[in-house]
Design an enzyme around this catalytic site. Structure first.
Site, mmCIF file in Angstrom:
data_model
loop_
_atom_site.group_PDB
_atom_site.id
_atom_site.type_symbol
_atom_site.label_atom_id
_atom_site.label_comp_id
_atom_site.label_asym_id
_atom_site.label_seq_id
_atom_site.Cartn_x
_atom_site.Cartn_y
_atom_site.Cartn_z
ATOM 1 C CB CYS A 66 -23.590 31.571 -30.305
ATOM 2 S SG CYS A 66 -22.134 32.122 -29.388
ATOM 3 C CG ASN A 94 -25.980 27.129 -12.273
ATOM 4 O OD1 ASN A 94 -25.963 27.412 -11.082
ATOM 5 N ND2 ASN A 94 -27.083 26.741 -12.888
ATOM 6 C CB THR A 125 -26.123 21.901 -18.540
ATOM 7 O OG1 THR A 125 -27.129 22.906 -18.644
ATOM 8 C CG2 THR A 125 -26.269 21.170 -17.210
ATOM 9 C CG HIS A 155 -26.369 30.628 -18.894
ATOM 10 N ND1 HIS A 155 -25.352 29.836 -19.372
ATOM 11 C CD2 HIS A 155 -27.042 29.868 -17.995
ATOM 12 C CE1 HIS A 155 -25.412 28.643 -18.781
ATOM 13 N NE2 HIS A 155 -26.420 28.645 -17.931
HETATM 14 P P1 AMP Z 1 -27.110 25.828 -16.780
HETATM 15 O O1 AMP Z 1 -27.467 24.458 -16.245
HETATM 16 O O2 AMP Z 1 -26.826 26.847 -15.748
HETATM 17 O O3 AMP Z 1 -25.997 25.730 -17.813
HETATM 18 O O4 AMP Z 1 -28.413 26.353 -17.499
HETATM 19 C C1 AMP Z 1 -28.767 26.030 -18.795
HETATM 20 C C2 AMP Z 1 -30.222 26.357 -18.937
HETATM 21 O O5 AMP Z 1 -30.547 26.421 -20.307
HETATM 22 C C3 AMP Z 1 -31.178 25.328 -18.313
HETATM 23 O O6 AMP Z 1 -31.980 25.978 -17.316
HETATM 24 C C4 AMP Z 1 -32.006 24.843 -19.493
HETATM 25 O O7 AMP Z 1 -33.362 24.614 -19.161
HETATM 26 C C5 AMP Z 1 -31.858 25.997 -20.464
HETATM 27 N N1 AMP Z 1 -32.004 25.665 -21.867
HETATM 28 C C6 AMP Z 1 -31.394 24.674 -22.554
HETATM 29 N N2 AMP Z 1 -31.732 24.704 -23.846
HETATM 30 C C7 AMP Z 1 -32.589 25.759 -23.991
HETATM 31 C C8 AMP Z 1 -33.285 26.335 -25.092
HETATM 32 N N3 AMP Z 1 -33.179 25.830 -26.342
HETATM 33 N N4 AMP Z 1 -34.076 27.405 -24.872
HETATM 34 C C9 AMP Z 1 -34.194 27.927 -23.630
HETATM 35 N N5 AMP Z 1 -33.543 27.449 -22.557
HETATM 36 C C10 AMP Z 1 -32.760 26.377 -22.727
HETATM 37 ZN ZN ZN Z 2 -21.895 30.915 -27.427
#
Ligand code: AMP
Ligand code: ZN
Length: 112
Positions: A6, A85, A93, A98
């Site tokens: 967000c 995911n 995570t 997304h």
């Molecule tokens: P997921 O594991 O599917 O929840 O993907 C979360 C993704 O967010 C991971 O690929 C991380 O590398 C990415 N991520 C986490 N923090 C940031 C950030 N501040 N800017 C860009 N990507 C991020």
């Molecule tokens: Zn959010």
């Protein structure tokens, strides 16, 4: 709201923008897993695909359309992958829905 995505979508945490419109924001993943790795998030907070409802159908269609548009703009003639995911077993995570758009190298199947 203390949600990372967000804050990224509203611009209070910096990111590298790739595409944006009234419904979604797309930005470069901080830890790219492929030459192209873009995250596409709805501006509206939805925790995951598991939390979506029938009302979200147009938004979900829009997010996938945006993924296709970004892929076309990037030029990925050999193909690409779009991944959502979801939950613990899905490897999610960040608890804001997304889409990962990854491309620029071949991917294996089945996933690990
Ligand atoms: P997921 O594991 O599917 O929840 O993907 C979360 C993704 O967010 C991971 O690929 C991380 O590398 C990415 N991520 C986490 N923090 C940031 C950030 N501040 N800017 C860009 N990507 C991020
Ligand atoms: Zn959010």
């Amino acid at each position: 709201m203390s949600c990372l995505f967000c804050k990224i979508a509203e611009g209070s945490i910096p990111s590298t923008p790739v595409y944006q419109d009234e419904l979604c924001y797309a930005f470069a993943d901080l830890n790219p897993q492929a030459p192209v790795h873009v995250l596409i998030v709805p501006r509206q907070h939805i925790a995951s695909l598991a939390e979506t409802t029938a009302e979200d159908r147009p938004l979900l269609g829009h997010l996938f359309w945006a993924a296709g548009e970004i892929a076309r703009a990037k030029g990925l003639p050999a193909g690409y992958r779009v991944v959502v995911n979801t939950g613990k077993d899905g490897g999610q995570t960040v608890d804001h829905l997304h889409l990962h758009l990854v491309g620029g190298r071949p991917f294996g199947w089945p996933p690990g």
